[in-house]
Scaffold this active site. Sequence first.
Site, mmCIF file in Angstrom:
data_model
loop_
_atom_site.group_PDB
_atom_site.id
_atom_site.type_symbol
_atom_site.label_atom_id
_atom_site.label_comp_id
_atom_site.label_asym_id
_atom_site.label_seq_id
_atom_site.Cartn_x
_atom_site.Cartn_y
_atom_site.Cartn_z
ATOM 1 N N LYS A 258 0.855 -1.204 0.000
ATOM 2 C CA LYS A 258 0.000 0.000 0.000
ATOM 3 C C LYS A 258 0.880 1.239 0.000
ATOM 4 O O LYS A 258 1.773 1.379 0.835
ATOM 5 C CB LYS A 258 -0.890 0.003 1.245
ATOM 6 C CG LYS A 258 -1.612 1.333 1.513
ATOM 7 C CD LYS A 258 -2.442 1.305 2.800
ATOM 8 C CE LYS A 258 -3.018 2.676 3.139
ATOM 9 N NZ LYS A 258 -3.803 2.688 4.402
ATOM 10 N N ASP A 263 -2.456 10.224 3.728
ATOM 11 C CA ASP A 263 -3.826 9.826 4.031
ATOM 12 C C ASP A 263 -4.480 10.829 4.972
ATOM 13 O O ASP A 263 -4.311 10.755 6.187
ATOM 14 C CB ASP A 263 -3.834 8.418 4.653
ATOM 15 C CG ASP A 263 -5.251 7.940 4.961
ATOM 16 O OD1 ASP A 263 -6.219 8.572 4.463
ATOM 17 O OD2 ASP A 263 -5.387 6.939 5.694
ATOM 18 N N LYS A 270 -9.534 12.999 8.880
ATOM 19 C CA LYS A 270 -8.977 12.627 10.178
ATOM 20 C C LYS A 270 -8.835 13.866 11.057
ATOM 21 O O LYS A 270 -8.717 14.977 10.546
ATOM 22 C CB LYS A 270 -7.568 12.023 9.981
ATOM 23 C CG LYS A 270 -7.550 10.649 9.344
ATOM 24 C CD LYS A 270 -6.106 10.166 9.174
ATOM 25 C CE LYS A 270 -6.027 8.798 8.523
ATOM 26 N NZ LYS A 270 -6.566 7.703 9.303
ATOM 27 N N ASP A 281 1.972 6.568 5.300
ATOM 28 C CA ASP A 281 0.963 5.595 4.874
ATOM 29 C C ASP A 281 1.335 4.904 3.552
ATOM 30 O O ASP A 281 0.554 4.151 2.991
ATOM 31 C CB ASP A 281 -0.409 6.287 4.781
ATOM 32 C CG ASP A 281 -1.567 5.333 5.045
ATOM 33 O OD1 ASP A 281 -1.339 4.288 5.686
ATOM 34 O OD2 ASP A 281 -2.688 5.628 4.592
ATOM 35 N N ASP A 340 -11.988 6.981 4.741
ATOM 36 C CA ASP A 340 -10.714 6.750 5.424
ATOM 37 C C ASP A 340 -10.296 5.282 5.376
ATOM 38 O O ASP A 340 -9.165 4.945 5.728
ATOM 39 C CB ASP A 340 -10.809 7.239 6.874
ATOM 40 C CG ASP A 340 -9.451 7.507 7.495
ATOM 41 O OD1 ASP A 340 -8.442 7.479 6.755
ATOM 42 O OD2 ASP A 340 -9.399 7.750 8.711
ATOM 43 N N GLU A 342 -9.398 3.602 2.839
ATOM 44 C CA GLU A 342 -9.025 3.684 1.429
ATOM 45 C C GLU A 342 -8.005 2.619 1.039
ATOM 46 O O GLU A 342 -7.958 2.187 -0.103
ATOM 47 C CB GLU A 342 -8.466 5.086 1.126
ATOM 48 C CG GLU A 342 -6.973 5.317 1.454
ATOM 49 C CD GLU A 342 -6.626 5.200 2.935
ATOM 50 O OE1 GLU A 342 -7.559 5.306 3.765
ATOM 51 O OE2 GLU A 342 -5.452 4.986 3.273
ATOM 52 N N ARG A 344 -7.664 -0.589 1.736
ATOM 53 C CA ARG A 344 -8.193 -1.879 1.278
ATOM 54 C C ARG A 344 -8.751 -1.786 -0.141
ATOM 55 O O ARG A 344 -8.767 -2.769 -0.873
ATOM 56 C CB ARG A 344 -9.245 -2.396 2.274
ATOM 57 C CG ARG A 344 -10.467 -1.539 2.420
ATOM 58 C CD ARG A 344 -11.227 -1.816 3.712
ATOM 59 N NE ARG A 344 -10.539 -1.273 4.889
ATOM 60 C CZ ARG A 344 -10.952 -1.430 6.134
ATOM 61 N NH1 ARG A 344 -12.069 -2.113 6.386
ATOM 62 N NH2 ARG A 344 -10.290 -0.905 7.135
HETATM 63 N N1 BES Z 1 -3.769 4.598 7.151
HETATM 64 C C1 BES Z 1 -4.811 4.340 8.062
HETATM 65 C C2 BES Z 1 -4.439 3.371 9.176
HETATM 66 C C3 BES Z 1 -3.388 3.857 10.135
HETATM 67 C C4 BES Z 1 -3.734 4.561 11.271
HETATM 68 C C5 BES Z 1 -2.059 3.557 9.916
HETATM 69 C C6 BES Z 1 -2.743 4.973 12.155
HETATM 70 C C7 BES Z 1 -1.080 3.959 10.797
HETATM 71 C C8 BES Z 1 -1.421 4.674 11.915
HETATM 72 C C9 BES Z 1 -6.002 3.725 7.305
HETATM 73 O O1 BES Z 1 -6.181 4.170 6.012
HETATM 74 C C10 BES Z 1 -7.212 4.117 8.077
HETATM 75 O O2 BES Z 1 -7.512 5.276 8.148
HETATM 76 N N2 BES Z 1 -7.893 3.116 8.639
HETATM 77 C C11 BES Z 1 -9.054 3.342 9.405
HETATM 78 C C12 BES Z 1 -10.089 2.353 8.989
HETATM 79 C C13 BES Z 1 -11.455 2.587 9.569
HETATM 80 C C14 BES Z 1 -11.991 3.931 9.123
HETATM 81 C C15 BES Z 1 -12.375 1.483 9.126
HETATM 82 C C16 BES Z 1 -8.702 3.195 10.873
HETATM 83 O O3 BES Z 1 -7.885 2.337 11.214
HETATM 84 O O4 BES Z 1 -9.211 3.972 11.668
HETATM 85 ZN ZN ZN Z 2 -4.504 4.812 5.009
HETATM 86 MN MN MN Z 3 -7.284 5.958 5.899
#
Ligand code: BES
Ligand code: ZN
Ligand code: MN
Length: 489
Positions: A258, A263, A270, A281, A340, A342, A344
Amino acid sequence: MFEIQARQAALEEVVSPLLAVGVYKDENAPQTLADAAAPALSGDFTGASGTSALLYTADNIASERLLLVGLGDRASFTPEKLRRTAATVAKRARSLKLREASFLLPTPPDADLESAAQCAAEGASLGLYRFTRYKSGNGETPRQELESFELVVEASSDEDTANRGARTGVRYAEGAALARDLANEPSNTATPEYLADKARDIAERHGMEITVLDRAGIEAEGLTGLSTVGRSAANEPRFIVLEHRGGGEAAPVVIVGKAVTFDSGGISIKPTGGMEDMKFDMSGGAAVLGAMETVGSLELPLNVVALVPATENLPAGDAFKPGDILTMQSGKTVEILTTDAEGRLILADALLYAKRYDPAAVIDCATLTGACIVALGNHASGLMGNDEDLIAEVQTAGETAGERSWPLPLFDEYTEQIKGDTADIKNSGGRGGGALTAGAFLKEFADFPWVHLDIAGTAFGKKGNAYTPKGATGVPTRTLVEFLVGRVR
Ligand code: BES
Ligand code: ZN
Ligand code: MN
């Protein structure tokens, strides 16, 4: 230029500004150094892991300084402790502003000379890593870098074997350093096209095939997730395909990373606190490119394909929105609950793309969920997949590399949790088991032996161990390399 070399020598004859020698807990220093080390050993230096004592000049040794480093209990000395010890020694030499240092190579109980030399070289070079290109220096005297690190091996050991290990260790570290550099680079520099450029550079230096799809190419290829997430980005998305052909007609291993270069969360934006970390990210993509660097320099006799979907995730008038429904290349429909989630979406595209290779195995790595950090903290990557043997193989590779991962289950109930209301599936399963519902989402697109590494907690962070400074760690570059090397044997 930093060099690591092994040399067969008697300790008292090593001429070096710094000779570092490991001492096991509650044991003595090697015979030749017994006199010099005696005051420290009868004082407060016990050989405990992580401790050291610096001594100046002794009559019977040719080196200017002697650094005693604690190795801890002999029986529990491991290759990973050796990496950290070598890093500690190399950094100490650098902070003493020395150009050269020598280290008597200790061999852990269940390691051979070659792998010991590899670990020491890996630890020393990774330990010396720093990301300084944006430090202007303000007229300070330039930093002194360590130029040469010598691994001293005993008379009974084979110098060539040790040198072979040291060279491999440097190559592993170079791949991980490339991954760290890419991930540490901020998003105003490390755009999708920047990553594509780095991939082109790797391809050119190692004779690999490279294909880079731009926005039009991504759309034409039917990569719905990537074109949707990337639609609102001013820096265009890229889909990077890097192919190493070293294995004749054999089915390739596909590694997927990825690469969301920033992000923001998109429309589901966020909160401000910590958002700067989202430049990391793209750590999965960075690790995949780092691994390809090492695959190339080791000239592995294998077929390896790297797939890196790269994009920014930003809000704008034309951004995708919660409630939108995407039709993926396979025909499966996805309802967006949050923009968020994104990662997957773009990984699903890459997994679908991987199918054309009829791969022997596919490993994806991604900073995918905050939930994985809640589950495992910063000490292990989340490990999921659809093939128990492959999961075990990746876990072992990570353990060997000193990059832990830990299995998490993909029960059918997690797939149940992402069943869609208006579409086939949704891109979020809610709060419970967030790392697993993300894994279950990916599983819907993996039609081959597949493993997923959630590296959200391990790819970057505060200062970790002796060889991982603050910022990008390079995880899981060396896991991927170790896995691939294991497939050669
Ligand atoms: N890139 C983030 C995950 C992340 C968070 C990586 C903190 C490293 C540190 C990912 O894209 C994300 O935002 N995931 C969300 C998914 C949720 C909205 C279903 C998450 O983990 O909150
Ligand atoms: Zn992300
Ligand atoms: Mn995200």
